[in-house]
Design an enzyme around this catalytic site. Sequence first.
Site, PDB file in Angstrom:
ATOM      1  N   HIS A  44       0.827  -1.213   0.000  1.00  0.00           N
ATOM      2  CA  HIS A  44       0.000   0.000   0.000  1.00  0.00           C
ATOM      3  C   HIS A  44       0.864   1.266   0.000  1.00  0.00           C
ATOM      4  O   HIS A  44       0.510   2.273   0.626  1.00  0.00           O
ATOM      5  CB  HIS A  44      -0.948   0.038   1.201  1.00  0.00           C
ATOM      6  CG  HIS A  44      -1.984  -1.049   1.210  1.00  0.00           C
ATOM      7  ND1 HIS A  44      -3.260  -0.878   0.739  1.00  0.00           N
ATOM      8  CD2 HIS A  44      -1.924  -2.330   1.637  1.00  0.00           C
ATOM      9  CE1 HIS A  44      -3.945  -1.998   0.874  1.00  0.00           C
ATOM     10  NE2 HIS A  44      -3.163  -2.900   1.416  1.00  0.00           N
ATOM     11  N   ASN A  48     -10.415  -2.655   2.632  1.00  0.00           N
ATOM     12  CA  ASN A  48     -10.129  -2.632   1.197  1.00  0.00           C
ATOM     13  C   ASN A  48     -11.419  -2.384   0.420  1.00  0.00           C
ATOM     14  O   ASN A  48     -12.509  -2.405   0.995  1.00  0.00           O
ATOM     15  CB  ASN A  48      -9.539  -3.979   0.748  1.00  0.00           C
ATOM     16  CG  ASN A  48      -8.057  -4.117   1.101  1.00  0.00           C
ATOM     17  OD1 ASN A  48      -7.371  -3.128   1.343  1.00  0.00           O
ATOM     18  ND2 ASN A  48      -7.579  -5.343   1.121  1.00  0.00           N
ATOM     19  N   HIS A  95      -3.708   0.949  12.535  1.00  0.00           N
ATOM     20  CA  HIS A  95      -3.485  -0.306  13.263  1.00  0.00           C
ATOM     21  C   HIS A  95      -4.826  -0.892  13.687  1.00  0.00           C
ATOM     22  O   HIS A  95      -5.649  -0.179  14.279  1.00  0.00           O
ATOM     23  CB  HIS A  95      -2.595  -0.022  14.481  1.00  0.00           C
ATOM     24  CG  HIS A  95      -2.446  -1.170  15.418  1.00  0.00           C
ATOM     25  ND1 HIS A  95      -2.394  -2.478  14.989  1.00  0.00           N
ATOM     26  CD2 HIS A  95      -2.331  -1.215  16.776  1.00  0.00           C
ATOM     27  CE1 HIS A  95      -2.266  -3.271  16.042  1.00  0.00           C
ATOM     28  NE2 HIS A  95      -2.233  -2.537  17.128  1.00  0.00           N
TER      29      HIS A  95
END
Length: 754
Positions: A131, A203, A395
């Site tokens: 990414h 995603n 995270h």
Amino acid sequence: MESHNPAKVVKDVVQAATAKVADALSSDVPGKPGSAPAPLNEPTTPAEPLPPKKEQGTPDTRTPTGAETGVPAPAKAQQGAYLTTSQGARLRDTDHSLKAGPRGPILMQDHHFREKITHFDHERIPERVVHARGAGAHGVFVGYGTAADVTKAGFLAKGKETQVFVRFSTVLGSRGSADTVRDTRGFATKFYTDEGTFDLVGNNIPVFFIQDAIKFPDIIHAGKPHPDREIPQAQSAHDTFWDFVSLHTEAQHHTIWNMSDRGIPRSYRTMEGFGVHTFRLVNEAGETVLAKFHWKPKLGTHSLDWEEAQLLAGVDPDFHRRDLYDAIEAGAFPEWELGIQVFPDAPEETFAGIDLLDPTKIVPEELAPVQAIGKLTLNRTPTNFFAETEQVAFHLGHLPPGIDVTNDPLLQGRLFSYVDTQLTRLGGPNFSQIPINRPHAPVNDMLRDGFHQHAMHAGVAPYKPNSLDGGNPFTTEENAFADLPVVVAEAPKIRANPVTFDDHYSQVRLFWASMSPVEKEHIIRAYTFELGKCYEQAIKERQLQCLANIDPVLCEQVAVGLGLPAPEPTVPLAEVAPSPALSQVGGRWPGDGRMIGIVVDPRGGLDDVSEVRRAVFAAGMVPLLIAPHGGMVGGDPVQRTFATARSVEFDALLLAGAPAPAPDALPARDAKAGAEGGVALAAVDPRVELLIDECWRHAKAIGAWGEGVAALQQAGVAGTPGVVTAESGGAAFTALQDLLSTHRVWERFPASVA
Ligand code: HEM
């Protein structure tokens, strides 16, 4: 008396709208580089730093521990009108190093030279291991209050506003790779909630290649460029990728999504987002449910055409990034609704026979509807790419009370990986103190010291229990994140998956069966292209076997393109109920922020042009005038010339004229003008013909009025589906808008499969 002239009616509507858009017009089209126009001559008067542009935002001015400072944003990075060292000493020259005479060597004592060059030498940090290529924006999330039954998370309360930062990304490419490659897109959202930061790191595809995080290095090593030549960049059309996914068949579900139009989104604004994993939610009463998160874009889910995507990778490699920033600058704020699918928290952790811990499976929306729980609006672009988009650190363990993880083995591994990689990427353990990562909730941890420590911790007892600091800080039950006492079934310690993870094909077949004919054609084309780029015959044959296990028609069609026999399935083909929610075709959506190209001819036919431009602005879209030369035409500013325009930049095309070949329509000056020396004979500039031809091929709406109709005739597309002619510019744009609402003129892609 009421007018019965349709053109007049449209004109009246346009004139009424015009009043509302004076402001939009004065700010003109997006893309200004700075907050003030550049003067011709180099400025000579010192002044305070310019303010950011109106659409730009920065992270809140917070302390490392989450308190608001009230410092105005511009003062955070630069202040004063004079150039200084990093220590604030004013400088009288930054263009010449200190030398032993004009022809002599540079002196070691030149501290300004050393500071300037040393800092520059260390400007780069490692890019993300995956990414790496991304674009971010600030925004606001407003809760609907509809999730209160299932979660106590405060930011979902009715009307509660929470600041957010979102970073969209591709997975495989390097930081400088093209935006429009075929790949999965990241959709990572940082909610700065009052109860601690919540990161939803998802995603645009609801399933993943692997079921267990221990395979992540394998899939990424296979997808990244080959380690010897470091090619190809940012794409899956190569041997190592197909080698892996054809052997590791649990990847087939994610792969078919990549091969579908989902792999080449039109815009970040037209992507769905998915949390992928199943999460566990807990309400005030301590009751739990299992849930999956979905982002639903207001503008619908739309994609590029494959040829368009390929052209864009060269013509405008920053296409998605530019689209995001331009839309925000133009006031067409991207919006998504956050939704959840909710499932009972039963011990077997399945729903309708689907294992909720298997990240290669979806739960069709027809079985568990997506319930809207809040709205995200992106309304500010970053002020500094590096400080915000590059340094942001997400995270999965950043969870507020009310949202917890499950035992999904992919999710479990991710809980380790993100902080681990950020320790290297951001140079030490204190990256949560970088402004973009600072929480908006009060922080009182006992983490101390380390590289780049920004907090001035007081007290002498960063340990517990202590008496020297009064026993502080205390733990509490009140509004605290509680680890749910989930029962883990007794089992041997083992490196294995549950048997329910073994079905690798039935949902791939479900996806295929849910596509419209044109979407199936695109999937066939994508597999044929990607496998056609592989060198090894064995890898193509192995992947064809996987396709045979998905659907015989898919397999046969791809096999034809590869010139190989289609194998028989080796697994029974599942009976599947299609999920219409998976198809992107068939609805109508708003056109906010769409780019409308308008071809004008300075020789005439300019009467309606200003009016159409205003109407496009009024519709929340962006008009770009395309003319033979730059400057002004008929009182309107030109944004593109025939030399700088390419069809792929526009969502739809209007023609106000049929301009003759411009003076630079020579193959020697502009290859797009064509090599067949017929320029002098052509009635219309060959670059305009190319524009029309490509827009037609990519199934875009095309409209013309006046002399523009002749250009359509010249290009041979007049009277074909999605090509409209009208008596006036206003009427042509109205018809165009209607066509644009379905995203593409789908009839132009006749399908050979059912
Ligand atoms: C459902 C599966 C997954 C999804 C949806 C996902 C999503 C993402 C996204 C959106 C980013 C970019 C974050 C950003 O914009 O800064 C990212 C980065 C990353 N992901 Fe994943 N990922 C998945 C699986 C995994 C797994 C299994 C691992 C490792 C075990 C992993 C490791 C990483 C790493 C190391 C980064 C770079 C983070 C950084 O440098 O800050 N991901 N992932």
